[in-house]
Design a protein around this motif. Structure first.
Motif, short mmCIF file in Angstrom:
data_model
loop_
_atom_site.label_atom_id
_atom_site.label_comp_id
_atom_site.label_asym_id
_atom_site.label_seq_id
_atom_site.Cartn_x
_atom_site.Cartn_y
_atom_site.Cartn_z
N ASN A 45 -18.83 1.14 -4.44
CA ASN A 45 -18.59 1.34 -5.88
C ASN A 45 -19.22 2.65 -6.32
O ASN A 45 -20.29 3.03 -5.83
CB ASN A 45 -19.20 0.18 -6.67
CG ASN A 45 -18.57 -1.14 -6.32
OD1 ASN A 45 -17.44 -1.41 -6.68
ND2 ASN A 45 -19.29 -1.96 -5.56
N SER A 46 -18.56 3.34 -7.25
CA SER A 46 -19.11 4.56 -7.84
C SER A 46 -18.49 4.75 -9.21
O SER A 46 -17.42 4.22 -9.50
CB SER A 46 -18.85 5.78 -6.96
OG SER A 46 -17.51 6.21 -7.07
N VAL B 299 -17.69 -2.99 0.16
CA VAL B 299 -17.00 -2.31 -0.93
C VAL B 299 -17.96 -1.26 -1.46
O VAL B 299 -19.12 -1.56 -1.75
CB VAL B 299 -16.60 -3.30 -2.05
CG1 VAL B 299 -15.98 -2.55 -3.23
CG2 VAL B 299 -15.63 -4.35 -1.52
N ASP C 247 -22.72 2.85 -4.39
CA ASP C 247 -23.40 1.55 -4.41
C ASP C 247 -22.58 0.63 -3.49
O ASP C 247 -21.50 0.19 -3.86
CB ASP C 247 -23.45 1.01 -5.84
CG ASP C 247 -24.28 -0.26 -5.96
OD1 ASP C 247 -24.59 -0.89 -4.92
OD2 ASP C 247 -24.60 -0.63 -7.09
N TRP C 248 -23.13 0.39 -2.31
CA TRP C 248 -22.44 -0.40 -1.30
C TRP C 248 -22.75 -1.89 -1.48
O TRP C 248 -23.91 -2.28 -1.47
CB TRP C 248 -22.91 0.01 0.08
CG TRP C 248 -22.53 1.40 0.53
CD1 TRP C 248 -22.80 2.57 -0.10
CD2 TRP C 248 -21.86 1.73 1.73
NE1 TRP C 248 -22.34 3.61 0.63
CE2 TRP C 248 -21.75 3.12 1.77
CE3 TRP C 248 -21.35 0.97 2.78
CZ2 TRP C 248 -21.14 3.79 2.83
CZ3 TRP C 248 -20.75 1.64 3.83
CH2 TRP C 248 -20.64 3.03 3.84
N PRO D 288 -12.38 4.19 -8.19
CA PRO D 288 -12.21 2.73 -8.14
C PRO D 288 -12.95 2.19 -6.91
O PRO D 288 -13.22 2.94 -5.97
CB PRO D 288 -10.69 2.55 -7.96
CG PRO D 288 -10.07 3.86 -8.21
CD PRO D 288 -11.12 4.91 -8.04
N PRO D 289 -13.26 0.90 -6.87
CA PRO D 289 -13.93 0.33 -5.70
C PRO D 289 -13.13 0.60 -4.42
O PRO D 289 -11.90 0.54 -4.42
CB PRO D 289 -13.99 -1.16 -6.01
CG PRO D 289 -13.93 -1.23 -7.50
CD PRO D 289 -13.05 -0.09 -7.92
#
Length: 89
Positions: A51-52, A49, A75-76, A56-57
């Motif tokens: 994220n930033s 997933v 951000d993985w 949205p994820p």
């Protein structure tokens, strides 16, 4: 503003991406990267997933085509080691 987009790769894209650069996450379960240029990639194996703050994820699995725009801090969260074929746009 959406800065990460995903869709299912077409069969033609899955074949043609084999000439793109290869990236492997290895054993890490987290990967943080600031994208300084636009990139596209197709997931070959693994799950994660991304994220930033600007999106949205985004869940990715094999066959997912992803485009990430310049300026994204990604951000993985990696649940299964990722292998991608990628190219800068």
């Amino acid at each position: 503003m959406t800065t990460i987009t995903k869709r299912q790769a077409t069969p033609e894209e899955l074949a043609s991406c084999q000439s793109w650069e290869l990236w492997e996450s290895g054993d890490t379960d987290r990967f943080v990267y600031q994208y300084d240029q636009d990139v596209q990639f197709i997931v070959q194996s693994g799950e994660a997933v991304i994220n930033s703050a600007t999106n949205p994820p985004v869940a990715i699995v094999p066959g997912t085509h992803v485009t990430i725009r310049k300026g994204v801090d990604g951000d993985w969260a990696i649940s299964s080691a990722i292998v991608n074929r990628y190219q800068y746009l």
